[in-house]
Design a protein around this motif. Structure first.
Motif, PDB file in Angstrom:
ATOM      1  N   LEU A 698      -5.993  -4.068  -1.299  1.00 24.71           N
ATOM      2  CA  LEU A 698      -7.296  -3.588  -1.790  1.00 24.71           C
ATOM      3  C   LEU A 698      -7.788  -4.438  -2.967  1.00 24.71           C
ATOM      4  CD1 LEU A 698      -6.654   0.253  -1.583  1.00 24.71           C
ATOM      5  CD2 LEU A 698      -8.349  -1.016  -0.257  1.00 24.71           C
ATOM      6  N   ILE A 699      -6.857  -4.940  -3.756  1.00 24.51           N
ATOM      7  CA  ILE A 699      -7.257  -5.826  -4.860  1.00 24.51           C
ATOM      8  C   ILE A 699      -7.924  -7.081  -4.297  1.00 24.51           C
ATOM      9  CG2 ILE A 699      -6.334  -7.347  -6.653  1.00 24.51           C
ATOM     10  CD1 ILE A 699      -4.269  -5.162  -7.259  1.00 24.51           C
ATOM     11  N   ALA A 700      -7.357  -7.611  -3.209  1.00 28.30           N
ATOM     12  CA  ALA A 700      -7.974  -8.776  -2.566  1.00 28.30           C
ATOM     13  C   ALA A 700      -9.357  -8.428  -2.031  1.00 28.30           C
ATOM     14  CB  ALA A 700      -7.082  -9.275  -1.438  1.00 28.30           C
ATOM     15  N   THR A 701      -9.497  -7.235  -1.443  1.00 25.55           N
ATOM     16  CA  THR A 701     -10.812  -6.789  -0.956  1.00 25.55           C
ATOM     17  C   THR A 701     -11.795  -6.704  -2.105  1.00 25.55           C
ATOM     18  OG1 THR A 701      -9.766  -5.550   0.846  1.00 25.55           O
ATOM     19  CG2 THR A 701     -12.019  -4.930   0.254  1.00 25.55           C
ATOM     20  N   ALA A 702     -11.336  -6.153  -3.233  1.00 22.94           N
ATOM     21  CA  ALA A 702     -12.214  -6.042  -4.405  1.00 22.94           C
ATOM     22  C   ALA A 702     -12.670  -7.414  -4.880  1.00 22.94           C
ATOM     23  CB  ALA A 702     -11.492  -5.293  -5.513  1.00 22.94           C
ATOM     24  N   ARG A 703     -11.763  -8.373  -4.894  1.00 23.36           N
ATOM     25  CA  ARG A 703     -12.118  -9.723  -5.345  1.00 23.36           C
ATOM     26  C   ARG A 703     -13.097 -10.398  -4.398  1.00 23.36           C
ATOM     27  NH1 ARG A 703      -5.929 -11.649  -6.810  1.00 23.36           N
ATOM     28  NH2 ARG A 703      -5.809 -10.715  -8.899  1.00 23.36           N
ATOM     29  N   ALA A 704     -13.086  -9.984  -3.125  1.00 21.43           N
ATOM     30  CA  ALA A 704     -13.958 -10.608  -2.127  1.00 21.43           C
ATOM     31  C   ALA A 704     -15.356  -9.985  -2.107  1.00 21.43           C
ATOM     32  CB  ALA A 704     -13.323 -10.482  -0.741  1.00 21.43           C
ATOM     33  N   MET A 705     -15.564  -8.906  -2.842  1.00 22.67           N
ATOM     34  CA  MET A 705     -16.872  -8.247  -2.837  1.00 22.67           C
ATOM     35  C   MET A 705     -17.924  -9.107  -3.539  1.00 22.67           C
ATOM     36  SD  MET A 705     -16.753  -5.323  -1.178  1.00 22.67           S
ATOM     37  CE  MET A 705     -15.786  -6.241   0.010  1.00 22.67           C
ATOM     38  N   GLU A 733     -25.494  -5.991   3.159  1.00 23.05           N
ATOM     39  CA  GLU A 733     -26.268  -7.087   3.742  1.00 23.05           C
ATOM     40  C   GLU A 733     -25.770  -8.436   3.221  1.00 23.05           C
ATOM     41  OE1 GLU A 733     -30.938  -8.439   3.852  1.00 23.05           O
ATOM     42  OE2 GLU A 733     -30.441  -6.299   3.982  1.00 23.05           O
ATOM     43  N   ASP A 734     -25.406  -8.490   1.921  1.00 20.30           N
ATOM     44  CA  ASP A 734     -24.837  -9.723   1.367  1.00 20.30           C
ATOM     45  C   ASP A 734     -23.517 -10.073   2.048  1.00 20.30           C
ATOM     46  OD1 ASP A 734     -26.949  -9.949  -0.322  1.00 20.30           O
ATOM     47  OD2 ASP A 734     -25.893  -9.236  -2.112  1.00 20.30           O
ATOM     48  N   ILE A 735     -22.685  -9.060   2.263  1.00 23.58           N
ATOM     49  CA  ILE A 735     -21.383  -9.288   2.892  1.00 23.58           C
ATOM     50  C   ILE A 735     -21.567  -9.808   4.307  1.00 23.58           C
ATOM     51  CG2 ILE A 735     -19.295  -8.128   3.734  1.00 23.58           C
ATOM     52  CD1 ILE A 735     -19.632  -6.191   1.325  1.00 23.58           C
ATOM     53  N   MET A 791     -12.441  -7.475   4.446  1.00 22.74           N
ATOM     54  CA  MET A 791     -13.774  -7.153   3.944  1.00 22.74           C
ATOM     55  C   MET A 791     -14.143  -5.684   4.143  1.00 22.74           C
ATOM     56  SD  MET A 791     -14.578  -9.945   2.589  1.00 22.74           S
ATOM     57  CE  MET A 791     -16.221  -9.470   2.069  1.00 22.74           C
ATOM     58  N   GLY A 792     -13.251  -4.891   4.741  1.00 28.52           N
ATOM     59  CA  GLY A 792     -13.518  -3.468   4.925  1.00 28.52           C
ATOM     60  C   GLY A 792     -14.423  -3.159   6.089  1.00 28.52           C
ATOM     61  N   LEU A 793     -14.728  -4.154   6.932  1.00 28.33           N
ATOM     62  CA  LEU A 793     -15.651  -3.953   8.054  1.00 28.33           C
ATOM     63  C   LEU A 793     -14.921  -3.547   9.329  1.00 28.33           C
ATOM     64  CD1 LEU A 793     -17.873  -7.106   7.457  1.00 28.33           C
ATOM     65  CD2 LEU A 793     -18.313  -4.763   6.704  1.00 28.33           C
ATOM     66  N   LEU A 794     -13.616  -3.700   9.339  1.00 22.98           N
ATOM     67  CA  LEU A 794     -12.840  -3.402  10.542  1.00 22.98           C
ATOM     68  C   LEU A 794     -11.542  -2.731  10.100  1.00 22.98           C
ATOM     69  CD1 LEU A 794     -13.373  -4.052  13.595  1.00 22.98           C
ATOM     70  CD2 LEU A 794     -11.745  -5.941  13.346  1.00 22.98           C
ATOM     71  N   SER A 795     -11.083  -1.785  10.899  1.00 21.14           N
ATOM     72  CA  SER A 795      -9.812  -1.137  10.643  1.00 21.14           C
ATOM     73  C   SER A 795      -9.079  -1.014  11.968  1.00 21.14           C
ATOM     74  CB  SER A 795     -10.021   0.239  10.000  1.00 21.14           C
ATOM     75  OG  SER A 795      -8.784   0.818   9.625  1.00 21.14           O
ATOM     76  N   GLU A 796      -7.889  -0.415  11.913  1.00 22.18           N
ATOM     77  CA  GLU A 796      -7.113  -0.278  13.144  1.00 22.18           C
ATOM     78  C   GLU A 796      -6.175   0.904  13.018  1.00 22.18           C
ATOM     79  OE1 GLU A 796      -5.137  -3.988  13.390  1.00 22.18           O
ATOM     80  OE2 GLU A 796      -3.994  -3.676  11.549  1.00 22.18           O
ATOM     81  N   GLY A 797      -5.658   1.342  14.140  1.00 15.17           N
ATOM     82  CA  GLY A 797      -4.734   2.466  14.175  1.00 15.17           C
ATOM     83  C   GLY A 797      -4.549   2.931  15.608  1.00 15.17           C
ATOM     84  N   THR A 798      -3.739   3.946  15.771  1.00 17.93           N
ATOM     85  CA  THR A 798      -3.407   4.438  17.103  1.00 17.93           C
ATOM     86  C   THR A 798      -4.165   5.721  17.403  1.00 17.93           C
ATOM     87  OG1 THR A 798      -1.210   3.469  16.987  1.00 17.93           O
ATOM     88  CG2 THR A 798      -1.526   5.207  18.596  1.00 17.93           C
ATOM     89  N   VAL A 799      -4.762   5.771  18.567  1.00 15.04           N
ATOM     90  CA  VAL A 799      -5.430   6.964  19.069  1.00 15.04           C
ATOM     91  C   VAL A 799      -4.881   7.232  20.467  1.00 15.04           C
ATOM     92  CG1 VAL A 799      -7.608   8.005  19.772  1.00 15.04           C
ATOM     93  CG2 VAL A 799      -7.521   6.565  17.727  1.00 15.04           C
TER      94      VAL A 799
END
Length: 828
Positions: A698-705, A733-735, A791-799
């Motif tokens: 999450l720190i890396a995500t924060a730095r990429a904002m 929109e910037d992202i 970038m927080g635009l995609l996630s993953e998991g099991t359904v």
């Protein structure tokens, strides 16, 4: 005269007041429950105002929701609160009767069930029928026990009432009172010996070992074949270390003919705590015909004993049977994976566990332990806390054994808790467990170093000289200097001259701005004003070194050391001259020796000294020591840039020099895949998706904002801030505008598929990020999947057992237009 039946009383309309009505809250919770969001329904009820929390109907609804989540403890607590508020509520009593019946609490079951049947005329027929079956079942149990004990049912039920009170007191952590309640049960019904076993056990768990032994030995005089009393005495003498008596009772268990599944469970539990694999395995072989009637804990212990004795096939079968009987699937999988890889046990353990920590410390005591350790970390070793910890250790004879399990059988975060706690309690037993681990050849050296440090802090280890710890990477013993300094904070003494202080401040500002010549000139004036001010000499040396004149810097540093032979900064900077400029590692050791003789260091001195030792260790290719020094720095200052940079370099060095690189990468990939497969749901939102990432990621995500985000905060706070940014159309929109054409197309494909897509489909069409480094803060993802996840635009998991990728639900409505706009802008 016919007795009038009770009727369900209707409450009068609630008086108008501020806040929601009970019916409104219950309807909202019911809607969420119907939609499958039970946790959301619970949140609705928890958020209800205090005046509604005092309504039995709300507590009843909470209780049933917890039961739907299989949280029996919380469900029972909520329903018991409802019973307190409305003792005769038929549905409250109906659910409690079911819970108590499952727990085997005959008296409480009958009490609640009989209250339900008082309303049989107004209740649904299936409720009445189910309750009648429970009453009949328990009445038969009561009659059977009364006949076996040759006692009136009323007397038996009174004794059972005391026994159930003992169970409740035990669950609340009041073990001494629980023992007294079981004693009362036996006094009411002397022929009933079972409460004596419980009395002995709870006195033992309360630290009253002699009394527990006395009760069990008296019980055996009345019933020499009593398996549980034999098992308890083996366990009790195991805790006291009386080997002869321990052996006697273990032999009795081995020779006993176990006639009932409960006896098998009692024997295996005690032997599991003692770690007696051969006798456990013998019991398994002799009782295979009744294994379908024993509980998952017993099956699990039998499987572990089989694994420890080399019977792998039997171990797998028993663990699988334990899983079917209710053992946690993740624990069974962990055992099987360790066995598959030919490991001697899970984690760093050298054997498969035949007992778990809850056998050694009741749940309520575990909570108390965590509270004590939190207090220890916050306030340190004050007298009142020390007394509380001594009392806790005295009340828990298995404390050292339980804490050792945290080290040997749990993940590293829990292992550190075990190490800290063993040192903090500082009893002969906890110190012995620390020594056993610290000077073993198992587990990572950093953990064993922490154990040695805990021994030193407890006064159980002389740290005036280096100690030998096993280096698992080089497979040799390694001499280590433990942290021996008291770290202090505050201002150092400076010359009283106001003019000197102004010059020092001005030179520091010039150094920060990399104005080396200006800083040099100012410091020369300061030295002329205060010729004995070592700090001015050191800072002048730094300016000269940055200007490229290391030789002049060396002369100035030698002058600073001449003025103050223990000036830490001057000694360390001079040592760095002989590390980087004129390599002479023996000279470095001589220069740094005065620091080892100090008792205290300031915080910044400790950081600079440890970084100097880290650079020295790098030159010696002593990478375990490098990591040890860096961990000390990062413990003091988690954001220290120099340490983080050197740690990154160390990872690179270790990666390419380690013979275990491929194995590490494979294990890392397996861990990543396991984390990815945690359950999610197709409509997961931003917060839920971000929660799946580690704090470091999450720190890396924060730095990429696209804007500055403070990330030195709690994980929950950081997630909340990131979710706000990603949900803001302007920032989003910037992202999106910074994405590549392929990244935008990948997002568009997932959105076109409804916001989710099978992981394999995405990976085949674009790529997967399994080979990306999971340490985004140092190595940004190189794949489309990895970048979109960061970038927080995609996630993953099991359904439903299928691994998917998904776009957080809040973004699905706004992203399509932004993607089109970004694509158009790129084309233009």
């Amino acid at each position: 005269m016919t007795k009038r039946r009770k009727s369900v009383q209707k409450r009068q309309a609630e008086p108008s007041r501020r806040g929601p009505r009970l019916e409104t809250v219950l309807e909202q919770a019911q809607e969420l429950q119907n939609a499958g969001d039970i946790e959301g329904a619970l949140e609705i009820l928890k958020a209800a105002p205090p005046y509604l929390q005092r309504r039995a109907e709300l507590q009843l609804a909470r209780g049933t929701l917890y039961l739907a989540l299989d949280d029996l403890q919380m469900g029972r607590e909520a329903l018991e609160e409802a019973e307190r508020l409305d003792p005769n509520h038929p549905f409250v009593n109906f659910f409690l009767a079911g819970i108590y019946n499952d727990e085997g609490w005959l008296n409480r079951t009958l009490q609640c069930a009989q209250k339900v049947l008082e309303y049989r005329d107004v209740l649904p027929q299936d409720v009445v029928q189910s309750t009648e079956e429970i009453v009949q079942e328990n009445q038969e149990r009561l009659q059977e026990l009364a006949a076996r004990l040759d006692a009136p049912p009323t007397t038996v039920r009174k004794a059972i009432s005391h026994s159930e009170r003992g169970e409740r007191l035990a669950s609340q952590g009041q073990l001494e009172l629980a023992g007294a309640a079981f004693h009362q049960a036996n006094q009411v019904l002397p022929e009933w010996l079972a409460p004596l076993n419980k009395e002995a056990l709870y006195y033992f768990l309360d630290g009253q070992i002699e009394q527990a032994i006395r009760i069990s030995e008296q019980l055996l005089k009345k019933d020499p074949r009593n398996i549980q009393a034999n098992a308890h005495l083996a366990r009790f003498y195991g805790a006291t270390g009386e080997e002869e008596k321990l052996g006697y009772y273990v032999e009795r268990l081995k020779e006993s003919r176990l006639e009932h599944p409960l006896e098998v469970e009692q024997a295996v539990e005690a032997l599991g705590i003692l770690g007696n694999d051969p006798v456990i395995y013998d019991i398994y072989r002799q009782n295979r015909s009744i294994l379908d009637q024993v509980g998952p804990t017993t099956l699990f212990a039998m499987g572990s004993a089989a694994a420890n004795l080399g019977h792998s096939g039997t171990a797998r079968q028993l663990w699988q049977q334990a899983k079917k009987s209710g053992a946690p699937a993740e624990i069974v999988s962990e055992m099987k994976e360790a066995l598959q890889s030919n490991a001697p046990g899970p984690s760093i353990s050298q054997r498969y566990p035949t007992c778990h920590i809850f056998h050694l410390l009741p749940a309520i005591r575990l909570k108390e332990l965590y509270h004590l350790m939190e207090s220890w970390e916050e306030s340190g070793d004050d007298e009142q806390l020390r007394q509380e910890m001594q009392a806790f250790a005295a009340r828990n004879p298995h404390l050292a054994q339980a804490l050792a399990k945290l080290i040997w059988e749990e993940p590293e975060s829990m292992a550190m808790l075990g190490i800290q706690a063993l040192g903090a309690f500082n009893t002969p037993a906890t110190i012995a467990e620390l020594e056993r681990f610290a000077f073993s050849q198992f587990g990572p050296m950093r953990l064993r170093g922490s154990a040695a440090q805990a021994l030193a802090e407890a006064g159980a280890l002389d740290i005036s000289q280096p100690i030998a710890l096993w280096d698992e990477t080089r497979e040799e013993w390694h001499m280590v200097n433990l942290l021996r300094w008291k770290i202090v904070s505050g201002e150092r003494d400076l010359p009283d001259s106001e003019e000197f202080r102004k010059l020092l401040t001005a030179s520091s500002k010039a150094l920060e701005q990399e104005q080396w010549e200006i800083a040099k000139n100012i410091l020369e004036v300061a030295i002329a004003l205060e010729p004995q001010a070592g700090i001015a000499y050191h800072n002048l040396a730094v300016a000269l070194q940055r200007m490229g004149d290391w030789e002049a810097a060396k002369e100035v540093l030698e002058k600073a050391v001449e003025i103050n032979p223990t000036y830490v900064f001057a000694l360390c900077t001079l040592a760095r001259y002989y590390i980087f400029e004129k390599p002479d590692l023996e000279q470095v050791e001589q220069i740094l020796q005065p620091i080892f003789e100090l008792n205290t260091l300031y915080v910044d001195e400790m950081i600079y000294f440890q970084m100097t030792l880290a650079h020295l260790a790098i030159e010696r290719e002593d990478y375990p020591s490098v990591r040890q020094h860096l961990e000390i720095v990062l413990e003091i200052d988690p954001e220290n840039r120099a340490a983080l940079s050197l740690e990154q370099e160390l990872v690179r060095i270790e990666t390419y020099q380690s013979p275990y690189w491929q194995k590490y990468r494979q294990q890392q990939r397996q861990r990543e895949e396991k984390k990815r497969r945690r359950p999610t749901h197709p409509s997961a939102g931003l917060v839920e998706c971000l929660e799946r990432l580690t704090k470091e990621a999450l720190i890396a995500t924060a730095r990429a904002m696209p804007l500055s985000v403070q990330y030195n905060v709690r994980k929950a706070v950081l997630i909340e801030r990131l979710a706000e940014i990603l949900a803001d159309p302007d920032w989003l929109e910037d992202i999106v505008g910074d994405l590549t054409t392929e990244e935008r197309q990948a997002l568009r494909d997932v959105l076109d598929a409804g916001g989710t897509m099978p992981w394999e489909t995405f990976a085949e069409r674009y790529d997967h990020d399994l080979d990306d480094s999971p340490y985004w803060q140092w190595h940004e993802p190189e794949t489309i999947m990895g970048w979109l996840r960061m970038m927080g635009l995609l996630s993953e998991g099991t359904v439903s057992d299928q691994l998917i990728v998904l776009v957080p639900s809040e973004l699905r409505g706004v992203l399509p237009a932004m993607l089109e706009k970004a694509s158009s802008s790129k084309e233009e």
